[in-house]
Each structure stands twice: as structure tokens, then as C-alpha cells.
Design a protein around this motif. Structure first.
Motif, PDB file in Angstrom:
ATOM      1  N   ILE A   9       0.809  -1.215   0.000  1.00 58.78           N
ATOM      2  CA  ILE A   9       0.000   0.000   0.000  1.00 58.78           C
ATOM      3  C   ILE A   9       0.845   1.269   0.000  1.00 58.78           C
ATOM      4  O   ILE A   9       0.377   2.341  -0.392  1.00 58.78           O
ATOM      5  N   TYR A  12       1.221   3.427  -3.260  1.00 59.59           N
ATOM      6  CA  TYR A  12      -0.010   4.128  -3.610  1.00 59.59           C
ATOM      7  C   TYR A  12      -0.265   5.311  -2.682  1.00 59.59           C
ATOM      8  O   TYR A  12      -0.780   6.357  -3.110  1.00 59.59           O
ATOM      9  N   ALA A  16      -0.480   9.231  -3.874  1.00 56.68           N
ATOM     10  CA  ALA A  16      -1.870   9.684  -3.742  1.00 56.68           C
ATOM     11  C   ALA A  16      -2.013  11.194  -3.837  1.00 56.68           C
ATOM     12  O   ALA A  16      -2.927  11.682  -4.517  1.00 56.68           O
TER      13      ALA A  16
END
Length: 294
Positions: A9, A12, A16
């Protein structure tokens, strides 16, 4: 195991903020422009919007007397503007790639046109071309080439060449900087081997230099085509598309239609411009993805 499973994660999360910014600044306005292009939308009468379907596009292609001429002027603007930028930028890069006294100072000063805002460039060149107190007219009169000043930007046959000169002056440093970086990556061993074989300067240029930097040449030309085709600031501040539409490119036409608050019509023309630029953008994106895979 839990820590390792959670690692997926992080990439990302790190991108973001950039993705959110692109979504708000680029994607949403593009979608809004496409939706608006199918409507009659005038900011002076915000409550009188009307869905037209392809009405704006049909009017542009069949009834607008300035659309096709603006396409042709855009083609002239891009071909001559980018072509001359590339030619002189390549020559400047070859010069700056040599070692000479004051090379660092010359390299720094050569970047001045590129870092100057387009609005200032337009105003500066408008002053240079002025028929009453412009520097260009003053120099030509002193040299005996002209008897009196000429208002270059007020002449239909001279306005577009004058605008092209200004955008060429702005874009030369971009090509020079990018191509200089590529030239410095070319191995000197190939030139030494060519010298031993008795190769001429032209042979080394066409058989060593250009093939070695062809990827950079391709990318920079495509990028500059997109930027020049979209540019508004220089022409708008020099001629505002005149005289008699002589410098009215498609991007200028879109700006002028939006300026009179006819946003539906302007959005339709901007979508058409975006589609035309996809012809250039697709090869660029394909080349970029192939380079990343290799």
C-alpha cells in the motif's frame, strides 16, 4: 508477515497526493469541457443552458468561416516554429558541447529566453516590432535598409513570420539544453575511431551524433509540438490574432471564443484541438512506455 503484506500500500499512499492533484486540476476540467461542448452554455445567461448534442461540432465544421483557416495557421505556426527551434537549438547544442573560455557563462545566459514568461516575451517583441519606436526598425533605418519604420505586426503578410521569430527565440534554449545533455552522453571513443578512419565532420554528425541522440530528438520535438500548438500567451500579447486573423491559430480562436463567454462553443473547439494533438501524443506515449519496458 503482516508487515510485509502491508508494504504493497505504501507506493499508492506516496503517489496519492499527486494523483489527487492531477484529478482536480486535469481530469475533472477535461471531463467538464467535454460535457460542456455538447451544450449551449453562455456565462452571461447561466440559467439558459441547452443540450445541443453535436450542434456545436456541426456548426464548427460546416458554418464557421474561421475554423479551417485557423487550422492551417496552426500548422504553419507549429511547422515553422518548432522546425526553426530545433534547427538553431541543435546548432547551439553542438557549440555549447565544445570547451571554450566562458563556456559556463554562455550556457547560463542561453537559458534566459526559456525561463522568461511567455507574456513578457510577447510584450517585448511587440515593442521590438513597433513601427514608431521599435528597436528593429531603428536598426534597419540606421543601416540604410529602410527609409522609414514599418509596423510589422500591423501588416497581414508580416505578422505571422514576426510571431514565429518570437516563439523560435523562446524555444531554442529548450532544444539546446535537452540536446546538450544527450550529446554529453555520447562516448568520445566513437569520435576518436572516426578520426582514425578519416571521417569528415559531416560524416561524424550523421553517422555518430544524430543516431546516438535520436531518442532525445524524437521526444523533444514531439513535446515542443504539443506546447507550441497549445500556446496562447505570445500571440495574444503580440497581435491578439490579428491583423485580419493573420495570426489566429486554433488555440487563440478557442481563447477568444471563451473570452466572449461562449463556453460551449469554445469547449467544442478545445476538444477538437485535443484530438488533433493526440496524433502527436500517442507516438510520444508509446515511445515512453517502450523505453520503460526496455
Amino acid at each position: 508477515m503482516k508487515v510485509k503484506q502491508g508494504h504493497w500500500i505504501w507506493p499508492y499512499l506516496l503517489i496519492a497526493p499527486a494523483l489527487l492533484t492531477m484529478l482536480c486540476v486535469v481530469f475533472i476540467p477535461v471531463v467538464q469541457a467535454i460535457v460542456t461542448s455538447f451544450r449551449y452554455y453562455d456565462l452571461r445567461y447561466p440559467g439558459k443552458t441547452q443540450f445541443l448534442g453535436l450542434g456545436n461540432y456541426i456548426e464548427i465544421f460546416t458554418q464557421d468561416p474561421q475554423f479551417w483557416p485557423s487550422i492551417f495557421r496552426t500548422l504553419v505556426w507549429v511547422v515553422f516554429g518548432v522546425g526553426l527551434q530545433f534547427l538553431f537549438g541543435f546548432i547551439l547544442a553542438l557549440i555549447l558541447n565544445r570547451k571554450f573560455f566562458g563556456c559556463g557563462v554562455v550556457r547560463a545566459l542561453s537559458m534566459v529566453p526559456w525561463v522568461t514568461p511567455g507574456v513578457l516575451i510577447g510584450l517585448m517583441w511587440r515593442w521590438l516590432y513597433d513601427g514608431n519606436y521599435g528597436v528593429i526598425n531603428d536598426v534597419l533605418i540606421r543601416l540604410g535598409i529602410l527609409e522609414h519604420g514599418i509596423s510589422f505586426l500591423s501588416r497581414h503578410e508580416a505578422a505571422m513570420p514576426a510571431a514565429v521569430v518570437s516563439v523560435v527565440w523562446q524555444g531554442i534554449p529548450f532544444f539546446a539544453l535537452m540536446l546538450l545533455a544527450a550529446l554529453q552522453g555520447v562516448s568520445s571513443d566513437m569520435y576518436e575511431a572516426a578520426d582514425i578512419d578519416g571521417a569528415s565532420g559531416a560524416q561524424k554528425l550523421f553517422y555518430i551524433t544524430i543516431p546516438s541522440i535520436k531518442n532525445t530528438l524524437f521526444v523533444t520535438v514531439l513535446l515542443r509540438i504539443i506546447w507550441v500548438a497549445n500556446s496562447v500567451d505570445i500571440i495574444q500579447n503580440m497581435t491578439a490574432g490579428g491583423p485580419a486573423y493573420a495570426t489566429q491559430t486554433l488555440s487563440i480562436y478557442v481563447y477568444q471564443k471563451a473570452h466572449v463567454l461562449n463556453l460551449g462553443y469554445a469547449s467544442a473547439m478545445s476538444v477538437i484541438l485535443a484530438v488533433l494533438l493526440l496524433v502527436v501524443a500517442v507516438p510520444y506515449l508509446r515511445f515512453t512506455f517502450q523505453s520503460e519496458r526496455s
